[in-house]
Scaffold this active site. Structure first.
Site, PDB file in Angstrom:
ATOM      1  NE  ARG A 251      -3.243  -0.053   2.830  1.00  0.00           N
ATOM      2  CZ  ARG A 251      -4.539  -0.309   2.651  1.00  0.00           C
ATOM      3  NH1 ARG A 251      -5.214   0.336   1.762  1.00  0.00           N
ATOM      4  NH2 ARG A 251      -4.972  -1.627   2.936  1.00  0.00           N
ATOM      5  CB  CYS A 317     -29.459  -0.153  -6.435  1.00  0.00           C
ATOM      6  SG  CYS A 317     -29.308   0.256  -8.406  1.00  0.00           S
TER       7      CYS A 317
HETATM    8  C1  LIG Z   1      -0.589  -7.614   2.285  1.00  0.00           C
HETATM    9  C2  LIG Z   1       0.771  -8.207   2.556  1.00  0.00           C
HETATM   10  C3  LIG Z   1       2.005  -7.373   2.542  1.00  0.00           C
HETATM   11  C4  LIG Z   1       1.579  -5.764   2.054  1.00  0.00           C
HETATM   12  O1  LIG Z   1       0.967  -5.444   3.046  1.00  0.00           O
HETATM   13  P1  LIG Z   1       0.698  -3.727   2.927  1.00  0.00           P
HETATM   14  O2  LIG Z   1      -0.101  -3.318   3.898  1.00  0.00           O
HETATM   15  O3  LIG Z   1       0.012  -3.421   1.520  1.00  0.00           O
HETATM   16  O4  LIG Z   1       1.948  -2.996   2.958  1.00  0.00           O
HETATM   17  C5  LIG Z   1       3.043  -7.822   2.783  1.00  0.00           C
HETATM   18  N1  LIG Z   1       3.356  -9.277   3.239  1.00  0.00           N
HETATM   19  C6  LIG Z   1       2.215 -10.128   3.319  1.00  0.00           C
HETATM   20  C7  LIG Z   1       2.533 -11.267   3.667  1.00  0.00           C
HETATM   21  C8  LIG Z   1       0.821  -9.400   3.039  1.00  0.00           C
HETATM   22  O5  LIG Z   1      -0.216 -10.599   3.149  1.00  0.00           O
END
Ligand SMILES: *Cc1c(COP(=O)(O)O)cnc(C)c1O
Length: 365
Positions: A251, A317
């Site tokens: 993210r 909706c």
């Molecule tokens: C989703 C995930 C990430 C990334 O998480 P962010 O919150 O998007 O930084 C990294 N490692 C694992 C194992 C994940 O499931």
């Protein structure tokens, strides 16, 4: 209101059809250079599930050491988008087919003793990290994948079981531990978590640690960024000679480069409240529903001064189709709205087929 880069404004000016997604690849490269330079001596992988758009993956590729994938589909997709990239294969619930494909990855993140048994039974070679869920506090996190009973990874008893299983199987090499305990944490608490995971790894006698992702993203403060400098300094202070530390954010890397542009179809007052209905909605940009926040937006074309609080909804909706509640921005029919922070867990987690509206086109600047 969120500041919209001039390149995104210019792209909006050229658009014929709304809604559309615009990805600011130049901004992504700039952001990645800053992140990278804050993390000397730390390996950086990108968690592809945050946004697997091929143009983003190729933009990220020169700035990362590899990609974390969480399914056979992501593995094949990243392989074709970025041939030759290093891959770490994680995720709970890997099927036998996925395990067979995962064995060719640079690292396989083992989620349970049962999964390891299946991997060993295949007789393939693999380099594995054991995913640990340590019983340590993750207060303040927006999502907790560890620090208590969850389906992710193993508790220390599960890890011990794996160590026993691994002895006598030289083809499946234990490289270290993996932990992704929480999401939405600031630099200080994340460094503390990394310290706990490193301490645990040292106790096992391994020197490679992947401490996951989960760096905080503040949707209410679009101009604030996770403090990568503080995080990098904190991590560097923890790493001893000969140790290898890897992170795998999603993210916080791509969220800022994505924009969902749409147009206001109707403005109406119902029982005293003002609503603006836009083309598209949360079946294209699901993030505000899943996170329970207001998606930051700006009104383009110089419009959008302060105004009566207006709730911006989509065409679905369902009362859940809300992009932003009671925004204090004046919005008129025909205005183009640019929703920012739409580059992670946005389009790719959305339920596109609901109501069969035309899908947005994607543009890259
Ligand atoms: C989703 C995930 C990430 C990334 O998480 P962010 O919150 O998007 O930084 C990294 N490692 C694992 C194992 C994940 O499931």
């Amino acid at each position: 209101m969120i500041a919209v880069p001039s390149s995104v404004r210019a792209a909006a000016g050229r658009l014929r059809d709304f809604p559309a997604y615009v990805y600011d690849l130049a901004a992504l490269s700039t952001h990645m250079r800053a992140v990278r330079s804050a993390l000397p001596g730390v390996e950086l992988y990108y968690a592809a599930k945050a946004n697997p758009d091929p143009a983003l993956l190729t933009t990220l590729a020169p700035h990362v050491d590899g990609f974390e994938v969480s399914s056979g589909g992501e593995l094949a997709h990243v392989r074709s988008a970025v041939p030759g990239a290093r891959l770490a294969f994680g995720g709970p619930g890997k099927t036998d087919d996925e395990l067979a494909a995962a064995a060719g990855a640079h690292r396989v993140h083992v989620e349970s003793p049962g999964e390891l048994r299946r991997l060993l039974a295949m007789g393939v070679e693999a380099d594995v990290l054991l995913r640990v869920n340590l019983d340590i506090p993750v207060a303040g996190a927006s999502l907790a994948m560890g620090g208590g009973a969850t389906p992710f990874g193993m508790d220390p008893a599960g890890i011990d079981e794996c160590l026993t299983l691994l002895s006598g199987h030289p083809g499946v090499r234990l490289r270290g531990v993996h932990a992704h305990l929480a999401s939405g944490l600031e630099a200080g608490p994340l460094v503390d978590l990394a310290g706990a995971v490193l301490g645990y790894a040292r106790g096992l006698g391994v020197r490679e640690v992947n401490v996951g992702g989960g760096m905080a993203v503040a949707y209410t403060e679009p101009s604030r960024r996770f403090d990568w400098e503080a995080y990098g300094k904190g991590l560097t202070g923890l790493i001893a000679d000969g140790e290898r530390v890897r992170i795998e954010p999603g993210r916080a890397l791509t969220v800022y480069c994505g924009w969902y542009l749409t147009r206001v179809i109707d403005v109406k007052r119902v029982h005293g409240e003002l609503f603006a209905v836009v083309a598209g909605g949360t079946h294209h940009l699901r993030t505000p529903v899943t996170k329970g926040h207001d998606q930051p937006f700006a009104v383009l074309d110089g419009a959008g001064g302060p105004g009566e609080p207006v709730t911006v909804v989509g065409q679905l909706c369902t009362p859940k189709d809300v992009l932003a509640r009671r925004a204090g921005t004046s919005v008129r029919v025909g205005d183009v709205l640019a929703f920012g922070m739409a580059g992670a867990y946005a389009w790719n987690i959305s339920h596109h087929e609901f109501l069969l509206h035309p899908k947005p086109k994607f543009f890259y600047v």
